[in-house]
Scaffold this active site. Sequence first.
Site, PDB file in Angstrom:
ATOM      1  N   PRO A   2       0.830  -1.215   0.000  1.00 55.07           N
ATOM      2  CA  PRO A   2       0.000   0.000   0.000  1.00 55.07           C
ATOM      3  C   PRO A   2       0.864   1.264   0.000  1.00 55.07           C
ATOM      4  O   PRO A   2       1.862   1.337   0.707  1.00 55.07           O
ATOM      5  CB  PRO A   2      -0.792  -0.103   1.302  1.00 55.07           C
ATOM      6  CG  PRO A   2      -0.621  -1.494   1.786  1.00 55.07           C
ATOM      7  CD  PRO A   2       0.662  -2.003   1.204  1.00 55.07           C
ATOM      8  N   GLU A   3       0.486   2.220  -0.819  1.00 53.32           N
ATOM      9  CA  GLU A   3       1.172   3.512  -0.849  1.00 53.32           C
ATOM     10  C   GLU A   3       0.201   4.582  -0.337  1.00 53.32           C
ATOM     11  O   GLU A   3      -0.893   4.258   0.115  1.00 53.32           O
ATOM     12  CB  GLU A   3       1.643   3.811  -2.278  1.00 53.32           C
ATOM     13  CG  GLU A   3       2.578   2.721  -2.813  1.00 53.32           C
ATOM     14  CD  GLU A   3       3.166   3.055  -4.182  1.00 53.32           C
ATOM     15  OE1 GLU A   3       3.324   4.248  -4.491  1.00 53.32           O
ATOM     16  OE2 GLU A   3       3.458   2.109  -4.927  1.00 53.32           O
ATOM     17  N   ARG A 110       1.785 -11.328   5.966  1.00 58.52           N
ATOM     18  CA  ARG A 110       3.243 -11.420   6.090  1.00 58.52           C
ATOM     19  C   ARG A 110       3.768 -10.835   7.394  1.00 58.52           C
ATOM     20  O   ARG A 110       4.965 -10.886   7.657  1.00 58.52           O
ATOM     21  CB  ARG A 110       3.916 -10.785   4.869  1.00 58.52           C
ATOM     22  CG  ARG A 110       3.576 -11.594   3.607  1.00 58.52           C
ATOM     23  CD  ARG A 110       4.364 -11.180   2.409  1.00 58.52           C
ATOM     24  NE  ARG A 110       5.787 -11.339   2.593  1.00 58.52           N
ATOM     25  CZ  ARG A 110       6.699 -10.980   1.697  1.00 58.52           C
ATOM     26  NH1 ARG A 110       6.315 -10.431   0.572  1.00 58.52           N
ATOM     27  NH2 ARG A 110       7.982 -11.137   1.942  1.00 58.52           N
ATOM     28  N   ARG A 153      22.632  15.102  -4.734  1.00 61.80           N
ATOM     29  CA  ARG A 153      22.316  13.679  -4.519  1.00 61.80           C
ATOM     30  C   ARG A 153      22.635  12.911  -5.793  1.00 61.80           C
ATOM     31  O   ARG A 153      22.123  13.231  -6.854  1.00 61.80           O
ATOM     32  CB  ARG A 153      20.839  13.490  -4.176  1.00 61.80           C
ATOM     33  CG  ARG A 153      20.414  14.320  -2.996  1.00 61.80           C
ATOM     34  CD  ARG A 153      19.865  13.446  -1.889  1.00 61.80           C
ATOM     35  NE  ARG A 153      19.711  14.255  -0.698  1.00 61.80           N
ATOM     36  CZ  ARG A 153      20.081  13.879   0.521  1.00 61.80           C
ATOM     37  NH1 ARG A 153      20.634  12.691   0.701  1.00 61.80           N
ATOM     38  NH2 ARG A 153      19.899  14.668   1.555  1.00 61.80           N
TER      39      ARG A 153
END
Length: 280
Positions: A2-3, A110, A153
């Site tokens: 899920p996001e 899980r 970055r």
Amino acid sequence: MPELPEVETIRRQLAPHVEGRVVQHLEILDPRFTLPLAPDEVVDAVEGRRVERLTRRGKYFIFELQDDVFLMVHLRMTGNLLLDPAPDTPYQRVIFTLDDGHVVRFCDPRRFGTGELAIGADALEAFFAGRLGIEPLGDELTGPRLKAMARNRRAPVKAFLLDQRHIAGVGNIYADEALFRARIHPLRPAGKLTGAQCAALADAVKVVLAAGIDAGGSTIDDFRHPDGVAGAFQNDFLVHLRRGEPCPTCGTAVIKLVAAGRGTYVCESCQPRPRIRRRP
Ligand SMILES: [Zn+2]
């Protein structure tokens, strides 16, 4: 996994049922859920307290309880909060019984999902300070802000997007979809993005997350709403999981590659691969 849109979808459905209700009984069937705390410590803090609000930060639910007690629940890989499912629903780890008789069950095959406790607003702030960056749906995410965060970055922009300490809530699906819309290759180093690319990416992240929420999230793996209904955003994916299919913009076949250790879908015509500078 899920996001943000899936978590926000669940939150919106659950909030009217839990806000204002007292958690009469909290049963933690799996002690791994509350680590490093013992289940009893969490039960003692939560039981008998009213849920004032159910809010969200990144992919965390925050049960805001009376007396500034906060329970932060994260679904991780396969967790789900279901409202009044069948009592024998499999993989139950936690059961919230509310004072009006409704039952919320945390099911999680899980068992990576977590429930953590913060006592007091300062503890809540401290909890999120080291974990989560800016909320993508608010006013904070802008092109200049993204450019400042990405400065120097060297990590690929896909890895940058998945790092919750920069932007909270973006995962594999929505990163692919946002990068495609912004026409940026996922392997481009984050620090090499131009101002225009950062502006396009900030915009695309907001657009795909909002579209995901409007569609009720994406149903892949086992995601279900609290009422058992599935989301529909997977039907709107432009590139994610569409290997070999024509790019909706230019018709080139979508390819799958690995970026940030994750299966990543890209149209290399619309999202040109960064050139590698060879040493002389
Ligand atoms: Zn294309």
